[in-house]
Design an enzyme around this catalytic site. Structure first.
Site, PDB file in Angstrom:
ATOM      1  N   PRO A 104       0.813  -1.231   0.000  1.00 34.93           N
ATOM      2  CA  PRO A 104       0.000   0.000   0.000  1.00 34.93           C
ATOM      3  C   PRO A 104       0.836   1.265   0.000  1.00 34.93           C
ATOM      4  CG  PRO A 104      -0.136  -1.118   2.125  1.00 34.93           C
ATOM      5  CD  PRO A 104       0.553  -2.055   1.185  1.00 34.93           C
ATOM      6  N   GLU A 151       1.813  -7.914   8.736  1.00 39.54           N
ATOM      7  CA  GLU A 151       1.894  -6.503   9.064  1.00 39.54           C
ATOM      8  C   GLU A 151       2.786  -5.749   8.082  1.00 39.54           C
ATOM      9  OE1 GLU A 151       1.406  -2.880  10.946  1.00 39.54           O
ATOM     10  OE2 GLU A 151       0.290  -4.753  11.180  1.00 39.54           O
ATOM     11  N   ARG A 211      -3.144  -8.300 -20.885  1.00 40.00           N
ATOM     12  CA  ARG A 211      -4.055  -7.961 -21.983  1.00 40.00           C
ATOM     13  C   ARG A 211      -3.415  -7.018 -22.997  1.00 40.00           C
ATOM     14  NH1 ARG A 211      -6.947  -3.396 -21.809  1.00 40.00           N
ATOM     15  NH2 ARG A 211      -8.823  -4.421 -22.607  1.00 40.00           N
TER      16      ARG A 211
END
Length: 250
Positions: free
Chosen positions: A89, A116, A154
């Protein structure tokens, strides 16, 4: 392209890698999709891959040893170094531009954590990229890795049936994609725009460009800062904005 995914839950990828576009691309031999359970590289009798953080604190931290060993095993005998992508993140926000960049690589390795955090030495000495799919936290890196892999694969030549599909996708041109219609030409009194069935390709392209601009201006005006617009398009957007402000005042 070859893609290896380091994960504690390889079964999560079975359906994704064998279905839809990814499954067809693998069947055609356009991409090799592999999962590696890095628990197999644990160096202790209990096969643990995490430990308590130095300095205290909540949660567990992913150990460096199994990750380094797994990557070294996957790349053994290879001359070219792969891109090693850490799902995190804290990473760079993933974008279509990044997908296009990664689609030019021959070998990608994705590391999916599930605790964590990571031992910082993984981040400093092993990975080449840190990527995030949004400003939120998930239980692991598996779902983000699936999203990125789908977006990258793709774009490979031969994967999509129509080679122009990826070129005109939203964000590929810097704008959101124009509206699409198909048969029937009239459905519940709602008709397809006449220009699309006119057969005039020049007018169709002009309409699509205008609609892309309009949709981007309404939904993602921030994107327009990075798009090269003609003087005519700039003037048209200014007129739209002025009309919108006038209606708001009323």
């Amino acid at each position: 392209m070859r893609i290896d995914v380091l994960t504690l839950f390889p079964a999560m990828f079975d359906g994704v890698f064998s279905s839809s576009i990814l499954g067809k691309a693998r069947d055609k031999g356009l991409v090799a999709l592999n999962t590696v359970n890095f628990r197999d590289y644990a160096n202790n009798k209990h096969n643990t891959v995490d430990d308590y953080p130095y300095g205290g604190g909540g949660g567990m931290v992913l150990k460096a040893e199994p990750i380094f060993s797994a990557v070294e095993d996957v790349t053994a005998g290879l001359t070219a170094k792969p891109r090693v992508v850490l799902m995190c993140p804290q990473g760079e926000p993933f974008s279509q531009k990044k997908a296009e960049e990664l689609s030019g690589e021959e070998h990608l390795i994705f590391i999916c954590g599930h605790y964590e955090g990571y031992d910082e030495r993984i981040r400093e000495y092993l990975v080449t990229d840190e990527l995030s799919i949004g400003d939120y936290v998930l239980t692991g890196g598996e779902l983000p890795a699936m999203v990125i892999i789908d977006s990258v694969v793709r774009l490979l030549p031969g994967v999509l049936g129509n080679e122009t599909s990826a070129v005109t996708d939203s964000f590929s041109t810097g704008l959101l994609e124009y509206p699409h219609y198909t048969r029937p030409p009239k459905f519940r009194d709602w008709e397809v725009p006449e220009v699309l069935i006119s057969g005039h390709h020049g007018n169709i392209e002009a309409w699509r460009r205008e609609q892309s601009l309009l949709r981007t201006w309404r939904k993602r005006p921030d994107l327009l800062k990075h798009v090269q617009l003609t003087p005519k398009e700039q003037r048209w957007l200014r007129e739209l904005q002025a009309a919108e402000e006038k209606n708001t005042e009323k």
